[in-house]
Design an enzyme around this catalytic site. Structure first.
Site, PDB file in Angstrom:
ATOM      1  N   GLY A 193      -3.548  -0.796   6.721  1.00  0.00           N
ATOM      2  CA  GLY A 193      -2.731   0.380   6.408  1.00  0.00           C
ATOM      3  C   GLY A 193      -3.145   0.986   5.089  1.00  0.00           C
ATOM      4  N   ASN A 194      -2.329   1.887   4.579  1.00  0.00           N
ATOM      5  CA  ASN A 194      -2.606   2.463   3.266  1.00  0.00           C
ATOM      6  C   ASN A 194      -1.292   2.835   2.588  1.00  0.00           C
ATOM      7  OD1 ASN A 194      -2.014   5.455   3.721  1.00  0.00           O
ATOM      8  ND2 ASN A 194      -3.492   5.060   5.355  1.00  0.00           N
ATOM      9  N   ARG A 195      -1.368   3.317   1.357  1.00  0.00           N
ATOM     10  CA  ARG A 195      -0.177   3.517   0.525  1.00  0.00           C
ATOM     11  C   ARG A 195       0.517   4.865   0.679  1.00  0.00           C
ATOM     12  NH1 ARG A 195       0.179  -0.682  -2.898  1.00  0.00           N
ATOM     13  NH2 ARG A 195      -1.733  -1.819  -3.392  1.00  0.00           N
ATOM     14  N   SER A 196       0.138   5.636   1.679  1.00  0.00           N
ATOM     15  CA  SER A 196       0.805   6.932   1.857  1.00  0.00           C
ATOM     16  C   SER A 196       2.294   6.737   2.156  1.00  0.00           C
ATOM     17  CB  SER A 196       0.151   7.694   3.013  1.00  0.00           C
ATOM     18  OG  SER A 196       0.932   8.820   3.345  1.00  0.00           O
ATOM     19  N   ALA A 202      -2.509  10.413   5.856  1.00  0.00           N
ATOM     20  CA  ALA A 202      -3.602   9.583   5.349  1.00  0.00           C
ATOM     21  C   ALA A 202      -4.088   8.755   6.537  1.00  0.00           C
ATOM     22  CB  ALA A 202      -3.104   8.688   4.220  1.00  0.00           C
TER      23      ALA A 202
END
Ligand code: C5P
Length: 223
Positions: A29-32, A96
């Site tokens: 995943g990512n931090r968006s 993102a």
């Protein structure tokens, strides 16, 4: 001011991160946070637009009066967006999207074995580029999350993606706004112009960006 700037205009927005499964319990995943996209959806709705929001997994409530479609992976987001471009006048890609996804998802939880584990990742579809490549396409707005030389990268992205407008913000250590923040500052460019939206709450930045998008949309879709 009760501006109905986008009355009768259909706006499609993608927001948040995507989650790419590795096995039944893990993902990349990512931090968006999704905050910018959700703020844009609310701002477009307040401007009178009919808004559809395609959202990755976020901790935010669906904005009132906005048709919200929840997805998880880049592939699902691509499909959900492409299925809705036909009815859209403006597409804003704030999500993102993961650039790579595991080549295969393990059926069962991956166990600890050796000192190293290799995952093979494959490219995901570029949603923004796909929308911009459509013959009959909406006005396309992309985002750029860069850690330096924001203006150069934003201009390059405008061309590379075939978008009509790119909004870039500085993220990462020391940057004033961006991921997981409530404030943002944007550099916005299009063919033939550019503008800076100085640091403000994402709600205020969203209002200003929607006004800018409306200006450019009408400039290209009248007479
Ligand atoms: O290519 P890059 O990720 O730097 O570009 C960012 C822009 O492209 C954002 O608007 C993002 O939503 C969009 N994007 C996309 N699909 C991808 C990767 C990025 O729509 N697979």
């Amino acid at each position: 001011a009760a501006e109905r700037l986008l009355s009768g205009i259909r706006v499609l927005i993608s927001a948040g991160p995507t989650r790419e499964p590795i096995d039944p319990v893990r993902f990349i995943g990512n931090r968006s946070s999704g905050k910018m996209g959700y703020a844009l959806a609310a701002a477009a709705r307040n401007a009178g637009a009919e808004v559809t929001l395609v959202s990755g997994p976020v901790a935010l409530d669906a904005p009132a009066g906005v048709e919200t479609v929840r997805v998880e992976t880049a592939a699902e987001m691509h499909a959900a967006v492409m299925a809705r471009t036909g009815g859209a006048d403006i597409y804003i890609g704030t999500a993102a999207v993961a650039d790579y996804t595991p080549g295969r998802v393990a059926d069962t939880k991956i166990k600890k074995h050796g000192e190293q584990l290799e995952l093979t990742l494959i490219r995901t579809p570029d949603i923004l580029r796909s929308v911009a490549a459509l013959a009959d396409r909406p006005f396309v707005v992309g985002f750029a999350a860069e850690t330096g030389e924001v203006e150069t990268y934003a201009r390059a992205k405008l061309e590379a993606k075939g978008a009509d407008m790119v909004a870039a913000n500085e993220v990462g250590s020391g940057a004033p706004g961006g991921f997981e923040r409530d404030e943002n500052a944007l550099f916005v460019c299009w063919r033939g112009g550019e503008c800076h939206l100085p640091l403000a709450s994402k709600t205020e930045i969203a209002r200003r960006l929607i006004r800018l998008i409306a200006d450019r949309y009408y400039a290209e879709n009248t007479d």
